[in-house]
Design a protein around this motif. Structure first.
Motif, short mmCIF file in Angstrom:
data_model
loop_
_atom_site.label_atom_id
_atom_site.label_comp_id
_atom_site.label_asym_id
_atom_site.label_seq_id
_atom_site.Cartn_x
_atom_site.Cartn_y
_atom_site.Cartn_z
N ASN A 92 35.53 18.71 10.35
CA ASN A 92 36.14 19.92 10.90
C ASN A 92 35.50 21.18 10.32
N GLU A 93 35.14 21.13 9.06
CA GLU A 93 34.48 22.28 8.44
C GLU A 93 33.17 22.61 9.16
N ASP A 94 32.42 21.58 9.53
CA ASP A 94 31.18 21.80 10.28
C ASP A 94 31.45 22.50 11.61
N VAL A 95 32.50 22.05 12.29
CA VAL A 95 32.85 22.65 13.58
C VAL A 95 33.28 24.10 13.40
N ILE A 96 34.16 24.34 12.43
CA ILE A 96 34.70 25.68 12.20
C ILE A 96 33.58 26.66 11.81
N ASN A 97 32.60 26.16 11.10
CA ASN A 97 31.49 27.02 10.67
C ASN A 97 30.41 27.18 11.74
N GLY A 98 30.62 26.55 12.90
CA GLY A 98 29.69 26.73 14.01
C GLY A 98 28.46 25.86 13.96
N ASN A 99 28.52 24.75 13.23
CA ASN A 99 27.33 23.90 13.05
C ASN A 99 27.31 22.68 13.97
N VAL A 100 28.18 22.66 14.99
CA VAL A 100 28.27 21.51 15.89
C VAL A 100 28.18 21.99 17.33
N THR A 111 43.24 22.36 16.14
CA THR A 111 42.30 22.17 15.04
C THR A 111 41.32 21.08 15.45
N PRO A 112 40.02 21.36 15.36
CA PRO A 112 39.39 22.49 14.68
C PRO A 112 39.04 23.69 15.56
N MET A 113 39.43 23.67 16.85
CA MET A 113 38.94 24.71 17.75
C MET A 113 39.49 26.10 17.44
N THR A 114 40.80 26.21 17.23
CA THR A 114 41.36 27.53 16.96
C THR A 114 40.76 28.17 15.71
N PRO A 115 40.65 27.47 14.58
CA PRO A 115 39.98 28.09 13.42
C PRO A 115 38.53 28.48 13.72
N MET A 116 37.84 27.69 14.57
CA MET A 116 36.47 28.05 14.92
C MET A 116 36.44 29.34 15.74
N TRP A 117 37.32 29.44 16.75
CA TRP A 117 37.37 30.65 17.55
C TRP A 117 37.70 31.88 16.70
N ASN A 118 38.61 31.68 15.75
CA ASN A 118 38.97 32.80 14.88
C ASN A 118 37.83 33.19 13.96
N ASN A 119 37.07 32.18 13.53
CA ASN A 119 35.95 32.41 12.61
C ASN A 119 34.73 32.97 13.33
N LEU A 120 34.55 32.54 14.60
CA LEU A 120 33.38 32.94 15.39
C LEU A 120 33.87 33.52 16.72
N PRO A 121 34.25 34.80 16.74
CA PRO A 121 34.84 35.39 17.95
C PRO A 121 33.95 35.27 19.19
N GLU A 122 32.64 35.15 18.98
CA GLU A 122 31.73 35.05 20.12
C GLU A 122 31.66 33.64 20.70
N ALA A 123 32.20 32.66 19.99
CA ALA A 123 32.12 31.26 20.43
C ALA A 123 33.01 31.02 21.63
N THR A 124 32.48 30.32 22.61
CA THR A 124 33.27 29.90 23.78
C THR A 124 33.10 28.39 23.95
N TRP A 160 51.16 29.34 22.65
CA TRP A 160 49.70 29.17 22.64
C TRP A 160 49.00 30.52 22.79
N ASN A 161 49.48 31.35 23.70
CA ASN A 161 48.86 32.66 23.87
C ASN A 161 48.98 33.51 22.63
N ALA A 162 50.11 33.39 21.95
CA ALA A 162 50.31 34.17 20.73
C ALA A 162 49.42 33.67 19.60
N THR A 163 49.12 32.37 19.60
CA THR A 163 48.30 31.79 18.54
C THR A 163 46.82 32.09 18.74
N GLN A 164 46.30 31.76 19.94
CA GLN A 164 44.88 31.98 20.24
C GLN A 164 44.70 31.78 21.75
N PRO A 165 44.44 32.85 22.51
CA PRO A 165 44.34 32.74 23.97
C PRO A 165 43.35 31.68 24.46
#
Length: 615
Positions: free
Chosen positions: A322-330, A342-355, A518-523
């Motif tokens: 999950n750490e790899d995913v959150i840090n954008g390495n996957v 998890t792990p998508m919401t922490p990744m989106w929060n960590n990398l706002p440009e990630a889709t 869900w919207n309140a947590t991460q759209p």
């Protein structure tokens, strides 16, 4: 890849906990009685609020029906005993418990059904033990909950259970729709775990079809950067991985840990299935030993050799992955839909440009694409032979299904058109809780504050999902319970429809709760889920024959119990060695021989014996 458990993360969003309240409600009014087979002459547009005595004239065995043929109540009341699990996370209003609360009071007063808790367990393990003790002492309750597949089989063979086939045929139309739809969408496997000598002995608690879904969570921002499209075939995947590795040589094209779940990204292209039983020439064979799995492992070994897979995956657990995913390495991560937490919401929060998108399963260059899943049910409920009113469980189930789904117009239309069924409960405005702020203040650390919410529905409109002091989620009705299996469940379906159309009025009560949270947590959670939903809706409707059901749904066989752990260890070691290149791909053939020689032959026979008996 090991399936990452995020149930704790989703507790506030997804948990379906037992909810309770305490205030009493007056007796239910009733209209003229009729037989349950009566056809409605006109739409039941509202529930009468006038108080009157229930008439038993023409009623069957004390069961009162209204003029549309809906179950009204038992007069005189009856008592059903059952067993329940009440966990530490379940909350009750002051002076209430599982035996006495707003829900049990309502059922007794309005429906004439009183529930007696034969015994209460804190968890499933304790519940299993108590069931077996009750079986040994011939003291099972009328309705049993949470029995294992093996227990249902054992109890049925001992003559302690009631076969449900006749009661299903005579059940309210909305219950028959629940069954028909579940059987269709599970390719006939819905009752397979609980069929003994051709008879059905338990009702599976239907669950969202989406629960069996996994997706290839794919970074679309990276696709755009590489000027590539979402891959469809295995050749497309080869090209994507090559381009990704060239630009990000330290990145991981496939997320992979010691659980080797990343195999799923490739397996669909070869028609391979993980840990399931497939039918070939009329008999069942274990998926892990099929030639399709050998092809899958060969491709994974190729990807490993090219550097697309973490060389240390075999010592990496899910948390590290999950750490790899959150840090954008996957680039691509295969997992259940709830990985949007998890792990998508922490990744989106960590990398706002990630889709991210839930990409379709990869096809072979010959268009092969197969995904096999277990039939979807969360639990089961069954009726014992001692129960004097087994039909009551079906009447209650029908009332609950009708009430909880009263606002789903699509379902109302389908049942009217296909089953000539008019809903008992009218479309009802979904109210906000009157005490939500106070509950949040008084119980800041409670896991499910909605269990303590209060509402102000008119008394004549109360029913499952619309209670004033008991939050009745459908997986926790006493008696038979469950959600419609239909295309990812009506809660998820209406939530996705609301996102697409902007019309939030279409949502069920639970869908509205999820939508808001869900919207309140991460759209991105809702946006990504909607794509997953659309794709799985097509698979569930049979598109291209991609989705297949695991043909074995019986209890763990004796040889599985005795030798299963050894066989699993042998498989894990062999697969890891093939992928990492320390063993050639042809060593798979030796593994198959060893699997048969060390218990596989006996397991295959036991599985096929069950398969023959379940038909």
């Amino acid at each position: 890849m090991k399936k990452i458990s995020v149930k704790g993360v989703l507790a506030a969003l997804l948990a379906c906990a037992m909810l309770a309240g305490c205030s009493s409600t007056p007796s239910n009014s009733s209209s003229q009685s009729s037989t349950p087979d009566s056809k409605p002459e006109s739409s039941s547009s509202e529930v009468s609020g006038e108080s009157s005595e229930a008439s038993n004239s023409g009623a069957k065995d004390g069961v009162v029906f209204d003029e549309q043929g809906h179950f009204v109540k038992y007069d005189p009341p009856i008592t059903l005993s059952t067993n329940v699990i009440v966990s530490s996370s379940d909350s009750f209003h002051e002076d209430c418990d599982i035996q006495n609360n707003g829900w049990t009071q309502w059922m007794e007063e309005k429906l004439g059904i009183k529930w007696e808790m034969k015994y209460i367990s804190p968890d499933s393990e304790s519940n299993t033990q108590k069931l077996d003790l009750a079986f040994a002492s011939d003291d099972l309750p009328d309705v049993i909950s949470g029995a294992s597949v093996g227990q249902i089989t054992k109890y049925a063979q001992a003559g302690k259970m009631t076969a449900l086939d006749e009661y299903i045929d005579q059940a309210p139309a909305i219950v028959r729709y629940y069954v028909d739809d579940a059987v269709r969408l599970t390719q006939g496997a819905f009752f397979a775990p609980f069929t003994v000598n051709g008879k059905v002995y338990a009702m599976p608690m239907g669950n969202e079809s989406i629960e069996v879904a996994t997706s290839n969570f794919l970074r679309t921002d990276i696709l755009k950067e590489l000027n590539l499209e979402i891959p469809e075939s295995i050749s497309d995947l080869d090209a994507l991985f090559a381009a990704y590795h060239e630009k990000y040589p330290q990145g991981r094209a496939i997320a992979m840990d010691k659980g080797m779940g990343g195999i799923d990204v490739v397996a669909s292209a070869y028609g391979a299935s993980k840990d399931s039983w497939v039918e070939k020439d009329g008999s069942l064979e274990y998926s892990y030993i099929q030639p399709e799995m050998k092809q899958t492992l060969a491709k994974m070994a190729e990807y490993y050799q090219k550097g697309y897979i973490d060389p240390e995956f075999i010592v990496k657990d899910g948390e590290k992955l999950n750490e790899d995913v959150i840090n954008g390495n996957v680039l691509i991560y295969n997992g259940p839909w709830w990985c949007i937490a998890t792990p998508m919401t922490p990744m989106w929060n960590n990398l706002p440009e990630a889709t991210t998108v839930g990409a379709p399963f990869i096809k072979g260059d010959d268009s092969t694409c197969t995904v096999t899943r277990n039939t979807w049910w969360t639990n089961n409920r069954a009726i014992t032979a001692k129960c004097e009113n087994p039909e009551a469980v079906f009447y209650l189930f029908g009332d609950n299904l009708d009430s909880y789904n009263r606002n789903v117009q699509q379902l109302r239309d389908t049942l009217k058109e296909e089953y000539d069924y008019e809903f008992k409960y009218p479309v009802t405005e979904v109210l906000e809780a009157t005490n939500a702020d106070q509950v949040a203040k008084d119980h800041p650390n409670i896991g499910q504050p909605i269990q303590l919410y209060l509402y102000e529905y008119p008394e004549e409109l109360e029913g499952c999902g619309y209670m004033n002091d008991f939050y009745t989620l459908p997986n926790f009705w006493l008696g038979f319970s469950g959600k419609f299996v239909s295309v990812a469940n009506l809660d998820f379906e209406t939530m996705t429809e609301a996102l697409k159309t902007g019309d939030e009025s279409v949502m069920t009560p639970y869908a509205k709760s999820m939508y808001t949270e869900w919207n309140a947590t991460q759209p991105n959670m809702l946006k990504t889920f909607a794509g997953i939903y659309d794709y799985w809706a097509e698979l569930l409707d049979g598109k291209d024959g991609i989705l297949q059901v695991n043909k074995f749904a019986g209890a763990t066989t004796p040889t599985m119990t005795e030798k299963g752990a050894y066989l699993d260890k042998m498989r894990e070691e062999t697969f890891a060695q093939i992928i990492m290149g320390t063993k050639p791909v042809d060593s798979f053939d030796e593994y198959v021989e060893n699997w048969y020689a060390n218990g596989g032959t006996e397991i295959t026979q036991e599985v096929n014996d069950w398969y023959a008996s379940s038909k």
